[in-house]
Design an enzyme around this catalytic site. Structure first.
Site, mmCIF file in Angstrom:
data_model
loop_
_atom_site.group_PDB
_atom_site.id
_atom_site.type_symbol
_atom_site.label_atom_id
_atom_site.label_comp_id
_atom_site.label_asym_id
_atom_site.label_seq_id
_atom_site.Cartn_x
_atom_site.Cartn_y
_atom_site.Cartn_z
ATOM 1 C CG ASP A 1 -9.272 1.691 -1.205
ATOM 2 O OD1 ASP A 1 -8.201 1.598 -1.847
ATOM 3 O OD2 ASP A 1 -9.348 1.483 0.021
ATOM 4 C CB ALA B 1 4.109 8.502 -8.809
ATOM 5 C CG ASP C 1 1.120 4.261 -7.032
ATOM 6 O OD1 ASP C 1 0.172 3.920 -7.778
ATOM 7 O OD2 ASP C 1 1.987 5.080 -7.391
ATOM 8 C CD1 TRP C 2 -4.275 3.403 -3.248
ATOM 9 C CD2 TRP C 2 -3.433 5.331 -2.467
ATOM 10 N NE1 TRP C 2 -3.985 3.234 -1.913
ATOM 11 C CE2 TRP C 2 -3.469 4.394 -1.409
ATOM 12 C CE3 TRP C 2 -2.951 6.623 -2.223
ATOM 13 C CZ2 TRP C 2 -3.032 4.719 -0.122
ATOM 14 C CZ3 TRP C 2 -2.518 6.938 -0.939
ATOM 15 C CH2 TRP C 2 -2.558 5.988 0.094
ATOM 16 N N GLY C 3 -2.743 4.634 -8.371
ATOM 17 C CA GLY C 3 -2.626 5.321 -9.652
ATOM 18 C C GLY C 3 -1.750 6.556 -9.598
ATOM 19 C CG ASP D 1 -2.335 0.477 0.887
ATOM 20 O OD1 ASP D 1 -2.435 1.373 0.044
ATOM 21 O OD2 ASP D 1 -3.314 0.002 1.509
#
Ligand code: NAG
Ligand code: NAG
Ligand code: NAG
Ligand code: NAG
Ligand code: NAG
Ligand code: NAG
Ligand code: NAG
Ligand code: NAG
Ligand code: NAG
Length: 437
Positions: free
Chosen positions: A244, A226, A222-224, A151
């Site tokens: 999420d 960078a 990394d939630w999309g 995460d």
């Protein structure tokens, strides 16, 4: 607007070696189960073993589901082992440690996953692995772990990125159509996000896992952020492309819309991850669960079930067990996903969180067929029509094809020119279309 963003991102892709592991681990989308969507922080050995046993008993193991993954909250909160510096499993939740539950899961012929974060603490505030990558990877390998979900919480301020990236989720609301016009400190043109501190945080754990004498699939979360699509393939076997998921249709549709623009990033060894399945959860209807699963399968997303399997309905079990969709997902010869060939409700390439692309197609080597999916994004019943001459895989190959309905398994015979279906709100039709007739 979105098209130019997508093209700019694609142009920046530097072909790099993917994270190739022994025995094909990570080559195809992962199939399994994870504790989070069903139990959140209330995870323990008995919940894990119940899920593992159900995977066997419900026939899901025979269909290829293999990973049983422990998410956040498995450890003691405020300390590491003062001698070994390892994270300490919570002995109330895991009386035989993680290694104990791992060996029971292995005895069922399944694999086991665990969770940490590329920061100081996990999202729920438990010890995480930044700065402890070697110690934690070694502990995971010792315990018999096969899969790590990693995460993006607890990141200290000296590890933040110099620039901000346009994240798919941020483009919703005040910044419509997949762009972030108001982004402060955007990266200069040509910036290589693989050099960013975010990418480095994930590389450190990749390298620590590769140092172990054990194959551990690496699932980035990394939630999309960078611009992970540009470096995820060389760092992990899958990478989350959004925040999420939630167990209701509008969030499912939002994520489908975002991921539909990323299908060029899908291939062997590397998969954008639209998050774990919510089939069986929240207020998703039978049709919505069917659409959710079918879209995840044809996008070649990891298929990680997130519901209490001992409470699964027959309808949802049938959905999760659909052999045509699993065959498409697990194609051993074709790495690409299905792609939208027509948006339908909207003009092509429209970024619309409520009405994502409705017409998709892709090839299957094992079924020797083309899969076509049609989605009704509207709030009411509506008809969708697959016209053979519009489907890239069928163009120029004739006017009539043999069609099977993937939900009923019914052979629809030799179908001329097109096939129409009346779909309830948020339902999908999935067709398996074979050689001309
Ligand atoms: C284990 O977790 C499950 C799911 O959260 C819960 O229902 C059960 O009571 C817990 N069992 C123990 C022994 O704590
Ligand atoms: C372990 O988990 C139990 C059950 O959730 C909780 O009550 C306890 O505080 C935890 N122990 C530690 C040391 O974190
Ligand atoms: C810390 O690790 C040592 C060495 O493996 C072990 O003997 C000890 O029980 C561990 N302590 C805790 C609190 O887990
Ligand atoms: C990463 O963080 C360090 C320390 O805060 C900073 O000096 C460096 O410029 C950052 N690197 C990048 C590529 O943003
Ligand atoms: C942030 O600080 C820690 C502790 O001083 C250090 O180990 C780490 O290298 C720093 N991060 C960066 C990107 O410089
Ligand atoms: C977003 O795209 C739609 C469809 O192409 C268009 O109608 C709308 O004006 C666009 N919105 C903005 C803010 O650019
Ligand atoms: C690596 O693991 C394999 C299989 O468990 C084992 O046979 C081998 O001895 C190990 N190699 C080293 C260097 O530990
Ligand atoms: C990821 O890397 C693998 C192997 O290096 C390659 O076959 C695959 O095409 C790459 N995926 C993408 C989307 O570039
Ligand atoms: C489903 O649940 C979500 C979140 O709780 C809520 O916003 C939505 O209105 C619900 N939809 C229906 C059809 O009940």
């Amino acid at each position: 607007m979105l098209t130019s963003l997508t093209l700019a991102v694609l142009a920046a892709v530097v072909p790099a070696n993917a994270l190739v592991r022994p025995d094909g681990v990570g080559r195809l989308p992962a199939l399994g189960w994870n504790s989070w969507n069903a139990f959140g922080c209330n995870v323990n050995a008995s919940a894990i073993l119940t899920a593992a046993n159900e995977i066997v008993e419900l026939g899901l193991k025979d269909l290829g589901y293999e990973y049983v993954n422990i998410d956040d909250c498995w450890s003691v909160m405020d300390e590491r082992n003062s001698t070994t510096q390892r994270i300490i499993p919570n002995a109330t939740k895991f009386p035989d440690g993680i290694s104990g539950v791992a060996s029971q899961v292995h005895d069922l012929g399944l694999k086991i996953g665990i969770y940490s974060s590329a920061g100081m603490v996990t999202c729920a505030g438990y010890p995480a692995s930044l700065g402890f990558e070697q110690i934690d990877a070694e502990a995971f390998a010792d315990w018999g772990i096969d899969y790590l979900k990693y995460d993006n919480c607890g990141v200290p301020s000296n590890w933040t990125d110099t620039y901000n990236a346009c994240v798919p989720d941020d483009s919703i609301g005040s910044n419509p159509n997949g762009t972030c016009p108001d982004l402060t400190d955007p990266a200069p043109p040509g910036y290589n996000w693989a050099d960013s501190n975010t990418s480095i945080r994930y590389d450190r754990m990749r390298d620590a896992l590769l140092d172990q004498n054990r194959t551990i699939l690496f699932s980035l979360c990394d939630w999309g952020d960078a611009a992970v699509n540009t470096w995820g393939n060389e760092t992990g076997n899958s990478w989350r492309m959004s925040g999420d998921i939630e167990a209701y249709w509008s969030r499912v549709a939002q994520i489908v819309n975002e991921n539909s623009f990323l299908m060029n990033y899908v291939g062997f060894w590397g998969h954008p991850d639209p998050d774990m399945l919510e089939v069986g959860n929240g207020n998703l209807t039978v049709a919505e669960n069917r659409a959710h699963f079918a879209l995840w399968a044809i996008m070649k997303s990891p298929l990680i079930i997130g519901t209490a399997l001992n409470e699964l309905s027959d309808d949802n079990l049938a959905t999760l067990s659909n052999k045509y969709l699993i065959k498409f997902s697990q194609d051993p010869l074709i790495g690409r996903s299905a792609h939208p060939y027509k948006w339908g409700y909207n003009p092509d390439w429209t970024f619309d969180p409520v009405h994502p692309a409705e017409y998709w197609s892709g090839p299957s080597s094992t079924m020797k067929a083309t899969l076509i999916l049609m989605l009704n994004t509207e709030e009411k019943r509506s008809t969708r029509t697959a016209v053979w001459s519009e489907v890239p895989e069928l163009k120029g190959k004739g006017n009539s094809f043999r069609v099977t309905d993937a939900w009923s398994g019914k052979d629809l015979g030799c179908v001329h020119k097109s096939h129409s279906v009346s779909l309830e709100s948020h339902d999908v039709s999935v067709l398996i279309v074979k050689g001309s007739c």
